[in-house]
Design an enzyme around this catalytic site. Structure first.
Site, mmCIF file in Angstrom:
data_model
loop_
_atom_site.group_PDB
_atom_site.id
_atom_site.type_symbol
_atom_site.label_atom_id
_atom_site.label_comp_id
_atom_site.label_asym_id
_atom_site.label_seq_id
_atom_site.Cartn_x
_atom_site.Cartn_y
_atom_site.Cartn_z
ATOM 1 N N CYS A 1 -12.937 13.831 -62.168
ATOM 2 C CA CYS A 1 -12.128 15.051 -62.227
ATOM 3 C C CYS A 1 -11.148 14.865 -63.385
ATOM 4 O O CYS A 1 -11.374 14.015 -64.250
ATOM 5 C CB CYS A 1 -11.438 15.360 -60.899
ATOM 6 S SG CYS A 1 -10.095 14.261 -60.426
ATOM 7 N N ARG B 1 -9.135 15.261 -56.389
ATOM 8 C CA ARG B 1 -10.522 15.576 -56.048
ATOM 9 C C ARG B 1 -11.448 14.374 -56.139
ATOM 10 O O ARG B 1 -12.204 14.104 -55.203
ATOM 11 C CB ARG B 1 -11.034 16.704 -56.952
ATOM 12 C CG ARG B 1 -10.289 18.005 -56.763
ATOM 13 C CD ARG B 1 -10.654 19.017 -57.810
ATOM 14 N NE ARG B 1 -10.140 18.600 -59.115
ATOM 15 C CZ ARG B 1 -10.408 19.221 -60.261
ATOM 16 N NH1 ARG B 1 -11.214 20.270 -60.259
ATOM 17 N NH2 ARG B 1 -9.888 18.792 -61.392
ATOM 18 N N ASP C 1 -8.901 22.570 -59.149
ATOM 19 C CA ASP C 1 -7.891 21.520 -59.083
ATOM 20 C C ASP C 1 -6.730 21.976 -58.205
ATOM 21 O O ASP C 1 -6.082 22.975 -58.504
ATOM 22 C CB ASP C 1 -7.386 21.209 -60.496
ATOM 23 C CG ASP C 1 -6.541 19.961 -60.561
ATOM 24 O OD1 ASP C 1 -6.196 19.381 -59.505
ATOM 25 O OD2 ASP C 1 -6.204 19.549 -61.691
#
Length: 146
Positions: free
Chosen positions: A9, A15, A119
């Site tokens: 990520c 994440r 995000d």
């Protein structure tokens, strides 16, 4: 076939560590790791997992070990058989920066119809919860395919 899996990520604090730890628990025979395109590192030390991301995971019964964010590098990319990213922009970035890795780079949300996973960093608890659910569904799908 895919024994070494990398989850990517941006900052490697929300994440990717969540998916990394979920996949590692679901697939103990595989080697799963994570990295960030713009990893959250200060004074040479990678940040731990974001507190909200960890808290949401714990509310769902997970207990994740301490984490240290790390920067994505050519060596890390080369050392893995499968790279799972959160969105098409990250896949494009890897293809541009590491063209040899594009064929082994897929969306974590691939089995959810190619869904991007947004995000949640510095957003509401509801956003973190939504992202957690997307990651959990994605990891559940991947574990049946790997």
């Amino acid at each position: 076939m895919f024994d070494k899996i990398l989850v990517v990520c941006l900052g490697n604090i929300c994440r990717s560590p969540t998916a990394h730890f979920m996949l590692q628990q679901a697939l103990p025979e595989k080697s799963v790791s994570s990295a960030g395109i713009t990893a959250m590192v200060r004074d040479g030390v990678g940040w731990d997992m974001d507190a909200k991301a960890r808290s949401i995971a714990e509310q769902h019964g997970h207990s994740f070990p301490k984490h240290e964010a790390r920067q994505l590098t050519r060596e890390i990319v080369a050392a893995n058989d499968l790279i799972l990213v959160m969105d098409q922009e990250q896949r494009h970035y890897i293809g541009q920066r590491y063209p040899e890795a594009l064929a082994k780079t897929m969306l974590l949300g691939h089995w959810l119809g190619g869904k991007d996973i947004p995000d949640p960093y510095r957003r509401s608890d509801e956003v973190y919860q939504h992202v957690y659910e997307l990651i959990e569904k994605s990891c559940n799908e991947w574990k049946t395919k790997l």
